[in-house]
Design a protein around this motif. Structure first.
Motif, short mmCIF file in Angstrom:
data_model
loop_
_atom_site.label_atom_id
_atom_site.label_comp_id
_atom_site.label_asym_id
_atom_site.label_seq_id
_atom_site.Cartn_x
_atom_site.Cartn_y
_atom_site.Cartn_z
N ASN A 29 0.81 -1.22 0.00
CA ASN A 29 0.00 0.00 0.00
C ASN A 29 0.84 1.27 0.00
N LYS A 30 2.16 1.13 0.18
CA LYS A 30 3.03 2.30 0.29
C LYS A 30 3.79 2.54 -1.01
N ASP A 31 4.21 3.78 -1.20
CA ASP A 31 5.02 4.14 -2.36
C ASP A 31 6.22 4.94 -1.88
N GLU A 32 7.41 4.37 -2.09
CA GLU A 32 8.65 5.02 -1.66
C GLU A 32 9.47 5.54 -2.84
N SER A 33 8.85 5.59 -4.02
CA SER A 33 9.61 5.95 -5.22
C SER A 33 10.11 7.39 -5.22
N HIS A 34 9.50 8.25 -4.40
CA HIS A 34 9.89 9.67 -4.38
C HIS A 34 11.10 9.93 -3.49
N ARG A 35 11.55 8.95 -2.73
CA ARG A 35 12.54 9.19 -1.69
C ARG A 35 13.89 9.67 -2.23
N TYR A 36 14.22 9.32 -3.45
CA TYR A 36 15.53 9.74 -3.99
C TYR A 36 15.50 11.19 -4.48
N GLN A 37 14.32 11.76 -4.67
CA GLN A 37 14.20 13.02 -5.39
C GLN A 37 14.74 14.22 -4.60
N GLU A 38 14.91 14.08 -3.29
CA GLU A 38 15.51 15.18 -2.53
C GLU A 38 17.02 15.25 -2.75
N HIS A 39 17.60 14.19 -3.32
CA HIS A 39 19.04 14.17 -3.56
C HIS A 39 19.41 14.12 -5.04
N THR A 73 18.12 13.68 -9.45
CA THR A 73 17.13 13.88 -10.51
C THR A 73 17.50 13.01 -11.69
N LEU A 74 16.53 12.26 -12.20
CA LEU A 74 16.79 11.42 -13.37
C LEU A 74 16.88 12.28 -14.62
N SER A 75 17.66 11.80 -15.58
CA SER A 75 17.82 12.50 -16.85
C SER A 75 16.47 12.68 -17.53
N SER A 76 16.29 13.81 -18.19
CA SER A 76 15.04 14.08 -18.92
C SER A 76 14.89 13.14 -20.11
N ASP A 77 16.00 12.51 -20.56
CA ASP A 77 15.94 11.54 -21.66
C ASP A 77 15.16 10.29 -21.29
N ILE A 78 15.12 10.00 -19.99
CA ILE A 78 14.51 8.74 -19.54
C ILE A 78 13.00 8.83 -19.71
N SER A 79 12.43 7.90 -20.48
CA SER A 79 11.01 7.94 -20.81
C SER A 79 10.15 7.59 -19.60
N THR A 80 8.86 7.81 -19.74
CA THR A 80 7.92 7.52 -18.65
C THR A 80 7.96 6.05 -18.27
N PHE A 105 20.94 6.95 -19.70
CA PHE A 105 20.60 6.54 -18.34
C PHE A 105 21.57 7.22 -17.38
N THR A 106 21.26 8.45 -17.06
CA THR A 106 22.08 9.24 -16.13
C THR A 106 21.18 9.89 -15.09
N TYR A 107 21.81 10.35 -14.02
CA TYR A 107 21.08 11.12 -13.01
C TYR A 107 22.00 12.23 -12.51
N THR A 108 21.39 13.24 -11.90
CA THR A 108 22.13 14.43 -11.46
C THR A 108 21.93 14.63 -9.97
N ASP A 109 22.99 15.00 -9.27
CA ASP A 109 22.84 15.28 -7.84
C ASP A 109 22.54 16.76 -7.64
#
Length: 696
Positions: free
Chosen positions: A386-396, A398-405, A463-467
């Motif tokens: 029932n829980k969703d923890e997918s947002h937890r990385y977003q405070e540190h 950001t995924l590349s804008s190239d990465i599709s939905t 497939f990159t991410y930014t801090d």
């Protein structure tokens, strides 16, 4: 008990069991592990040895008296008739008899059918209608003159699974464990000895649990035989269903239009397809099409109405080829049936578990330590759906804008599942979050890269991410770094960052030009070392957990060639496997030197505190054996606690600094003479390590 086992019993009293007890009580009972652990949890959830032994006898007695063996079904039925009432442990499935408007149960092993079931029981336990559930049931026998009436009466029925738990207590107890301790506890709960697994291998094992705590999670694992791919789905949880043979009909899986009966996805948290690979498998195209819709939209329709479900899908199968072969000639999905090698179907998979990185299961890999009673852990994981923890990385990050939905969804679901498993209390550091994010991205990238090989029309992805500081980090798969030329050969569709982009490789924070990192520069440099006439240069190389293709011949050999005097400094040449590493290094020296040359090799190490005499005996045997090959092997013991550096120095001007010394290989079976990992170093998985070549 070791310190971890003591800690486990202290913080989870009554909820853990010693894992080797399952084998002790199982005997010839063909029941899932969670059934046995349910009983062990009732009688053996303690660290007191006397209580454990008493509990074992009790459980054995319960199984002997109440578990129904198929070949003894007639005797059990006779007991019920003679006693009038009897308790049995069996797998029970229920169906609706719409002619008589009654529910009827079938006992799998006992072999009786049409036992009437109260509708209230079905409301409480709807899974009885699909696939069957292991239960403890009280049966009665009442003879009747009515030939159409069933003489068997079901007095009571209790599915074998936990009835309640305290999640807050679970989360509070988690805070008492470090991350490493918690991972080891989970690995022991699954049944394995954590000491024989690397950090990456442990995470790979734990990904198998995500379908139980994440709704509509789609995962595939393809790899060699015997790695325990289907074990989790058949033995671990009462909420999972394993479909043997990998073949299933659309009505059974989704909905039967003629009866309106909902299929497996409506009742189970995870539906796993065993033996999913196989070019010759017969596959219904309609099944592939409805699976594609369900995996993407969490809903399905068979022309009557659109229904939703939340069952996760797991696909496990065996590969027929090595990874290099697949990379050179095809793709990592090449062993699937042609109808499943559909890019639209494969693109809906969230994570590809690299089964070739998982060791073949051996007897010593099973744990004798304490772990959760599996039905307790299964209920904890189910509660977290029932829980969703997918947002937890977003405070540190950001995924590349190239990465599709769709790519983003796959990464989010894997990351969320790992967060629930490892950090149910919600506390995770930036570094811990980054580790899970990179792992999640890698698993999705593996899917996307090989989907693009099948269908080049997919747009390229970075497939990159930014801090938070603006540093960009690239993520690559392990096989991409192991075999860069093979991986990129058929991977032209994958976007590579432009030359000059500042990208920190492997998340270490050390910024490099990505033009070098993208083509696997570390491994390419390593491979250059092994050429016949290598260009030796000062350099620093890093290697990852589970990487293969590495040997002393390639890693160290070229820098030893021509030397007549070597000094090896390593404080950890004490245990048998460490001394064997030394012997294998000497084998490399023998291969390099001319038959008429002599080489002096001196070892500086530390004497083992408890087995020093045995250590000396091993060195003396090496000395005697080496002398016959032209190697003068000597050693000295340094003062314990004063040695920290690990390196090899040659008399012709090179120093090879090894941060792990010679201990670079993961555990492998040393006694199996038929194992290539035993005989050839390049077939062993490595630990994470670094090596620096310095010109003196």
């Amino acid at each position: 008990m070791n310190a971890l086992d003591t800690k486990i019993n202290e913080h989870f009293p009554g909820l853990v069991v010693r894992k080797d007890l399952v084998k002790t009580v199982k005997g010839n009972a063909i029941v899932p592990s969670y059934v046995l652990e349910y009983l062990l949890g009732q009688y053996c959830a303690t660290s007191d040895e006397a209580s454990i032994q008493t509990g074992i006898e009790t459980v054995k007695q319960i199984l002997a008296q109440h578990y129904v063996h198929r070949n003894e079904a007639g005797l059990v039925r006779s007991n019920i008739r003679e006693k009038g009432r009897y308790k049995v442990i069996d797998k029970i499935s229920v169906s609706l008899n719409d002619k008589d408007d009654v529910y009827e149960a079938e006992f799998s092993n006992l072999g009786i059918k049409k036992v009437l079931v109260n509708p209230s029981t079905i409301k409480t336990h709807p899974k009885l209608l699909v696939g069957g559930v292991w239960c403890i049931a009280d049966l009665e026998y009442m003879a009747t003159e009515d030939k159409n009436a069933c003489p068997w009466l079901l007095s009571s029925l209790k599915p074998i699974q936990l009835s309640h738990f305290d999640f807050d207590g679970y989360a509070h107890a988690r805070r008492q464990f470090s991350t490493d301790e918690w991972i080891d506890l989970l690995i022991q709960s699954v049944g394995f000895n954590p000491e024989l697994f690397s950090r990456r291998s442990k995470l790979t094992q734990l990904v198998r649990l995500i379908p139980f705590c994440e709704r509509n999670y789609n995962v595939i694992e393809l790899g060699p035989k015997g790695t325990g791919k289907s074990h989790i789905y058949s033995e671990f949880s009462p909420h999972g269903m394993l479909i043997s043979g990998g073949e299933v009909t659309v009505p059974k899986l989704f909905v039967n239009n003629s009866t309106g009966k909902l299929g497996l996805v409506g009742y189970w948290d995870c539906v796993a397809f065993d033996e999913f690979a196989g070019k010759q498998k017969r596959v219904d195209k309609a099944l592939v099409d409805i699976l594609k819709n369900y995996m993407a939209n969490k809903s399905f329709s068979r022309g009557v109405e659109t229904l939703g479900a939340e069952a996760s899908m797991a696909f496990v199968g065996n590969t027929q080829h090595t990874v290099p072969w697949m990379l050179r000639h095809s793709h990592l999905f090449c062993d699937l049936s042609e109808k499943f090698c559909d890019s639209a179907f494969l693109d809906r998979i969230h994570f590809y578990i690299p089964g070739w990185e998982v060791d073949v299961i051996r007897s010593e890999m099973f744990s004798s330590g304490y772990g959760f009673v599996v039905d307790y852990l299964a209920e904890i994981l189910r509660d977290q759906r029932n829980k969703d923890e997918s947002h937890r990385y977003q405070e540190h990050f950001t995924l590349s804008s190239d990465i599709s939905t769709r790519d983003r969804d796959g990464i989010h679901k894997t990351f969320s599942g790992l967060m629930k498993i490892l950090y149910p209390h919600g506390d995770a550091s930036r570094e811990e979050i980054e580790e899970l994010l990179r792992f999640a991205i890698e698993g999705r990238k593996r899917v996307k890269d090989h989907t693009m090989r099948i269908d080049p029309t997919y747009p390229p992805v970075r497939f990159t991410y930014t801090d938070a500081a603006g540093n960009v980090y690239a993520v690559t798969t392990l096989e991409e770094r192991e075999y860069p030329s093979l991986y990129q050969k058929a991977d032209a569709g994958t976007a590579k960052p432009e030359v000059g982009d500042s990208i920190s490789d492997e998340g270490t924070g050390s910024t490099t030009n990505h033009a070098a990192a993208a083509d696997g520069s570390d491994l390419s440099a390593f491979q250059n070392i092994a050429t016949a006439t290598p260009e030796l240069k000062e350099q620093h190389l890093s290697f990852e957990e589970n990487q293969k293709g590495i040997s002393y011949d390639k890693l160290i050999g070229p820098y030893l060639k021509g030397a007549t005097n070597l000094t090896i400094t390593d404080p950890y040449i004490r245990l048998f496997y460490q001394i064997r590493n030394l012997m294998e290094l000497l084998e490399t020296v023998v291969k390099l030197k001319a038959p008429d040359d002599e080489v002096s090799v001196h070892l500086v190490t530390v004497e083992d505190e408890f087995k020093g005499e045995q250590q000396r005996e091993h060195f003396e045997k090496i000395q005697a054996s080496a002398a016959t090959t032209g190697i003068d092997f000597t050693w000295t013991f340094d003062t314990p606690g004063t040695m920290h550096a690990r390196h090899i120095v040659t008399d012709h001007g090179w120093k090879i600094s090894l941060d792990r010394g010679l201990d670079i290989f993961q555990h492998y079976e040393m006694n199996d003479v038929f194992s290539f990992a035993n005989r050839l170093q390049q077939h062993r998985a490595c630990k994470a390590f670094e090596v620096t070549y310095i010109r003196l």
